[in-house]
Design an enzyme around this catalytic site. Structure first.
Site, mmCIF file in Angstrom:
data_model
loop_
_atom_site.group_PDB
_atom_site.id
_atom_site.type_symbol
_atom_site.label_atom_id
_atom_site.label_comp_id
_atom_site.label_asym_id
_atom_site.label_seq_id
_atom_site.Cartn_x
_atom_site.Cartn_y
_atom_site.Cartn_z
ATOM 1 N N ARG A 1 -11.568 -19.655 53.487
ATOM 2 C CA ARG A 1 -11.392 -20.303 52.466
ATOM 3 C C ARG A 1 -11.599 -19.843 51.329
ATOM 4 N NH1 ARG A 1 -7.090 -24.741 55.202
ATOM 5 N NH2 ARG A 1 -5.427 -23.448 55.296
ATOM 6 N N LYS B 1 3.550 -25.545 68.721
ATOM 7 C CA LYS B 1 4.260 -26.284 69.376
ATOM 8 C C LYS B 1 5.843 -25.988 68.731
ATOM 9 C CE LYS B 1 3.315 -31.104 68.929
ATOM 10 N NZ LYS B 1 3.076 -32.386 67.657
ATOM 11 N N GLY C 1 0.559 -24.076 57.421
ATOM 12 C CA GLY C 1 2.450 -24.742 56.916
ATOM 13 C C GLY C 1 2.814 -24.715 55.452
HETATM 14 C C1 3PG Z 1 -4.022 -26.827 56.625
HETATM 15 O O1 3PG Z 1 -4.954 -26.285 57.060
HETATM 16 O O2 3PG Z 1 -3.566 -26.457 57.223
HETATM 17 C C2 3PG Z 1 -3.787 -27.322 54.630
HETATM 18 O O3 3PG Z 1 -5.880 -27.098 54.702
HETATM 19 C C3 3PG Z 1 -3.301 -28.815 54.196
HETATM 20 O O4 3PG Z 1 -4.100 -29.488 55.479
HETATM 21 P P1 3PG Z 1 -3.514 -30.555 55.822
HETATM 22 O O5 3PG Z 1 -2.480 -29.967 56.646
HETATM 23 O O6 3PG Z 1 -3.832 -31.211 56.667
HETATM 24 O O7 3PG Z 1 -2.680 -30.864 54.399
#
Ligand code: 3PG
Ligand code: MG
Length: 402
Positions: free
Chosen positions: A43, A208, A383
């Site tokens: 990242r 999940k 996500g």
């Molecule tokens: C992740 O790694 O999913 C992103 O950096 C977002 O982080 P978060 O899910 O803690 O918001």
């Protein structure tokens, strides 16, 4: 990306020399629990094109990010200190690190920046306002953050699905553009939601079903094949009437999975064998067993070799477009990495255009030593990429449109 969104080139064309440019990055990298060292810097490397362009153009570059999920107050285990060091190495120039996010240290660090220099602010989530559900509280923090920049660049694709101050509220306060990474991610993912070349095969794993339900619902009508592995496969196996021993099981999702299997008849492929172990441990005794014969005292920790062969065939020769999210097993333990490795290798060998989505799958590709270039695109968003494919409005993208 939507024509109404301006991107980094538009900002560069205006001229940024001597201007303070606030860059929201997603530098939420995995850290070794013992040593605190960065275990995968993907990242950080992903935002270098944006940062490099701003540095070359003489901007005063102010980078901000979250790391982990601290609870709105400073917490040393979530400090961005190691990230500042690694970012400096990769940029080939020191990164000035602020000990707070918007306080005295941040203000002084930003004020001292020379043209073409880079500062990193301490973890955004050390401040309650960053993730607050209260618009006023978020707004107050966004005011402080916005005061540190003259323009805003969102290059935090992994966080665009969060309605957080640095993602959603700051762009309302500053001239704003999408960075190179956000632009590329959205371009690639929009080909998947548009008209992907067929056959379009999706591989989903991870622990999940409940996390993946919305994306399965959204993808089922559009994909030609959906391959399911990882911890979530056991709830599907249960829905097929099989016993799953002590494997991960979401009991309240069994009916939902049964329904999905009916609707996805002919499209959904489930494991036919699994690696079942005595315990969740790297050195646990384990065997390959048929998916309908998991012993009651054993826990499934990976898909088995016959499943890998079936999945690999579907990917290697049966696909023109592939999306993969989520490991097939506990790949961090060598004994249970075979499924993830097999699937990753098959995707790498396939002629299909492949997109790997998600922090875990991307980290798996790198930690298994596979060549990143064999994949069409490795997304930095887990996500975020799933929510994009679900067709949801992403707050961070919506904010750039305004
Ligand atoms: C992740 O790694 O999913 C992103 O950096 C977002 O982080 P978060 O899910 O803690 O918001
Ligand atoms: Mg996440």
């Amino acid at each position: 990306m939507s024509a109404t969104i301006r991107n980094l080139d538009d900002l560069l064309a205006e001229g940024v020399s001597g201007r303070r440019v606030l860059v929201r990055a997603d530098l939420n990298v995995p850290l070794d629990k013992q040593t605190g060292e960065i275990t995968d810097d993907g990242r950080i490397r992903a935002v270098l094109p944006t940062l490099g362009a701003l540095v070359s153009a003489g901007a005063k570059v102010v980078v901000c990010s979250h790391l982990g999920r601290p609870k709105g107050a400073p917490d040393p285990q979530f400090s961005l200190t190691p990230v500042a060091g690694r970012l400096g190495e990769l940029l080939g120039a020191p990164v000035h690190f602020a000990a707070d996010t918007v306080g005295e240290s941040a203000q002084a660090t930003v004020a001292a920046l020379a043209d073409g220099e880079v500062a990193l602010l301490e973890n955004l989530r050390f401040n309650k306002g960053e993730t607050s559900k209260d618009d006023a509280e978020r707004g107050a923090f966004a005011d402080q953050l916005a005061a540190l920049g003259d323009a805003y660049v969102d290059d935090a694709f992994g966080a665009v699905h969060r309605k957080h101050a640095s993602v959603f509220d700051v762009p309302a306060r500053l001239p704003h553009v999408a960075g190179r990474l956000v632009l590329r991610e959205v371009e690639v993912l929009s080909t998947l939601t548009g008209s992907p070349e067929r056959p379009y095969v999706v591989v989903l794993g991870g622990s999940k079903v409940s996390d993946k339900l919305a994306v399965i619902e959204a993808l089922l009508p559009t994909v030609d094949r959906l391959l399911i592995g990882g911890g979530m496969c056991f709830t599907f196996l249960k829905a097929q009437g099989h016993e799953v021993g002590t494997s991960l099981l979401e009991k309240d999702m069994v009916d939902t999975c049964r329904n999905l299997l009916e609707r996805g008849e002919g499209k959904i492929m489930l494991p036919v064998d699994v690696v079942a172990a005595d315990a969740f441990a790297p050195d646990a005794a384990h065997d390959v067993v048929p998916a309908d014969g998991i012993p009651s005292h054993r826990v499934g920790l990976d898909i088995g070799p016959e499943t890998v062969a079936g999945f690999a065939a579907a990917l290697r020769t049966g696909a023109r477009t592939i999306f993969w999210n989520g490991p097939m097993g506990v790949f961090e333990m060598a004994a249970f990495a075979g499924g993830t490795r097999g699937v990753a290798e098959a995707i790498a060998e396939s002629e299909a255009f492949s997109v790997v989505g998600g922090g875990d799958s991307a980290a798996a590709v790198r930690s298994l030593g596979l060549d990143e270039k064999s994949f069409g695109h490795i997304s930095t968003g887990g996500g975020a990429s799933l929510e994009y494919l679900e067709g949801k409005t992403l707050p961070g993208i919506a904010a750039l449109e305004n």
